[in-house]
Write a protein that holds these residues in place. Structure first.
Motif, short mmCIF file in Angstrom:
data_model
loop_
_atom_site.label_atom_id
_atom_site.label_comp_id
_atom_site.label_asym_id
_atom_site.label_seq_id
_atom_site.Cartn_x
_atom_site.Cartn_y
_atom_site.Cartn_z
N ASN A 37 19.02 1.71 -0.20
CA ASN A 37 17.66 1.38 0.18
C ASN A 37 17.48 -0.12 -0.01
OD1 ASN A 37 15.82 3.88 0.70
ND2 ASN A 37 17.09 4.46 -1.04
N ASN A 41 12.21 0.13 -5.56
CA ASN A 41 11.24 1.19 -5.81
C ASN A 41 11.45 2.41 -4.93
OD1 ASN A 41 9.95 -0.29 -7.78
ND2 ASN A 41 8.45 -1.19 -6.38
N ASP A 42 12.32 2.31 -3.93
CA ASP A 42 12.54 3.45 -3.03
C ASP A 42 13.52 4.47 -3.58
OD1 ASP A 42 10.78 2.48 -1.18
OD2 ASP A 42 12.30 1.50 0.06
N SER A 43 14.34 4.10 -4.58
CA SER A 43 15.39 5.01 -5.00
C SER A 43 15.46 5.28 -6.50
CB SER A 43 16.76 4.47 -4.54
OG SER A 43 16.99 3.18 -5.08
N THR A 47 11.01 8.55 -7.75
CA THR A 47 10.68 8.41 -6.34
C THR A 47 11.05 9.69 -5.59
OG1 THR A 47 12.85 7.48 -5.79
CG2 THR A 47 11.13 5.94 -6.46
N SER A 48 10.52 9.83 -4.38
CA SER A 48 10.84 11.00 -3.57
C SER A 48 12.32 11.01 -3.19
CB SER A 48 9.98 11.02 -2.30
OG SER A 48 10.22 9.86 -1.51
#
Length: 410
Positions: A37, A41-43, A47-48
């Motif tokens: 990513n 903050n995306d991984s 996080t989802s």
């Protein structure tokens, strides 16, 4: 395939599919994978993306999970690991580009996935990551990119030049799941050689091996990579549809017309709110304009600020109304005149058929060339009919308004 694009409607299960493919090599000694990513903050944990990783990887074959800013899913019994990493670098900054390369060098893996790949803004970033797609596990290297359509992006250019996007800027239905072959010959998607077979690409790209490659038992076809595109629709993600009672699909239809075209209809074309820049495809289309039969050669040139830090000075060369060449100059005004002379000679353009920007630095070119200087605030040019008689077709305020009027007519 060596390279796979997974795109189409949002919420169609692209990320889950990408993660499931990552399991293909688990069980092969020393197999490694990376899911990239751009943003941290995306991984990271919470996080989802991390939750999806736990569902697909964390529950498989006694996986050991290390949660951190770069979560790792490991299978110690086979010395396997898949790690979530981030790569938020600005490739236009030389220091960050160097740092990016050093970072990616340490991430080589036989499986590499990039989530939301349109966040990888530059083609050269993708190409460098692609070069690290390997390990010594014996698993054939593969790379998967998942994303939603973005018109002004190299992924769209890739699909256009590969023949996967139709005139309506949507994926051609007959190309979904089709494998083609490619060889990256230059530094941008328009420099990729495509074919329906490896042999076709070898011939078109004129691939030749050196003696070391031949001694290693390789062939020209080994230099060619395979590519497959897969699409999906939101209703095909049965798990999410059931969990949301259909609202995951309904949401895509209630985001407004512009975003609905992108998210629900997988539309790769421009939208009104998007700033439309000039793409290589647009430039190529200009080269394919119908020729009016005029054999005369012409050249026009925009002149920049006059130093190495300024924009390039572009010169466009025409045969009649057909654009046949594009040259750029970056350097000092001292060398510009010789450069212009050399380009005009190269294309056999008479100096009287050369027009240039005569504002700013370009004003001084009038002293060194007999070309036609163009200043926007000059009075309009006198027009003549086919018999050489002076005529006045329109009353124009200045040269700029006269030229704009002519462009409107064309």
């Amino acid at each position: 395939s060596n390279l796979i694009f997974v795109c189409g409607q949002a919420t169609s299960g692209k990320t889950f599919g990408m993660m499931l493919k990552g399991l293909n090599g688990v069980g092969r000694e020393r197999y490694t994978g990376r899911l990239i990513n751009v943003r941290l903050n995306d991984s990271k944990k919470g996080t989802s993306m991390f939750r999806d990783g736990m569902t697909v990887w964390g529950n498989f074959a006694n996986c050991e999970v290390s949660s951190s800013d770069s979560p790792t899913f490991a299978w110690s019994q086979w010395n396997n690991a898949i790690q979530m990493i981030h790569a938020n670098f600005n490739p236009d900054n030389p220091q960050e580009w160097d740092a990016f390369q050093e970072y990616i060098k340490k991430q080589q893996s036989s499986y590499i996935a990039i989530d939301e790949a349109t966040a990888i803004e530059r083609f050269k970033m993708f190409a460098y990551i692609f070069s690290r797609n390997r390990d010594d596990s014996g698993v054939i290297p593969s790379m998967v990119l998942s994303f939603n359509p973005k018109h002004e992006h190299w992924t769209t250019e890739w699909l256009v030049y590969g023949g996967y996007i139709g005139d309506d800027w949507k994926i051609r239905p007959e190309m979904d799941g089709v494998t083609r072959y490619f060889y990256i010959q230059g530094d941008s998607p328009d420099k990729v050689v495509w074919g329906n077979t490896k042999a076709e690409v070898v011939a078109s790209a004129r691939i030749h091996l050196n003696q070391d490659d031949i001694a290693a038992g390789m062939s020209e076809e080994d230099m060619v990579k395979s590519f497959t595109l897969f699409t999906g629709n939101a209703s095909g993600n049965r798990k999410l549809v059931a969990a949301t009672k259909g609202q995951s699909v309904a949401n895509l239809h209630n985001v407004g017309a512009k975003q609905r075209a992108v998210l629900a209809e997988a539309y790769f074309g421009p939208i009104e709110s998007e700033e439309v820049a000039v793409t290589k495809r647009m430039i190529n289309d200009m080269f394919e304009s119908a020729w009016d039969g005029d054999e005369n050669m012409y050249a026009v040139m925009d002149v920049s600020g006059g130093d190495l830090e300024s924009d390039d000075c572009p010169m466009c060369i025409f045969k009649g109304n057909m654009w046949v060449g594009l040259k750029t100059y970056r350097g000092t005004p001292k060398d510009l005149v010789d450069w212009i002379g050399a380009r005009l000679q190269e294309y056999n353009v008479p100096i009287t058929n050369f027009a240039f920007d005569a504002t700013g630095i370009g004003y001084f070119l009038k002293s060194f060339t007999n070309g036609n200087g163009f200043a926007a605030n000059r009075r309009p040019l006198q027009e003549y009919d086919e018999y050489g008689n002076q005529v006045t077709l329109e009353q124009c305020f200045n040269l700029r308004s006269q030229f704009l009027n002519k462009m409107k007519v064309m």
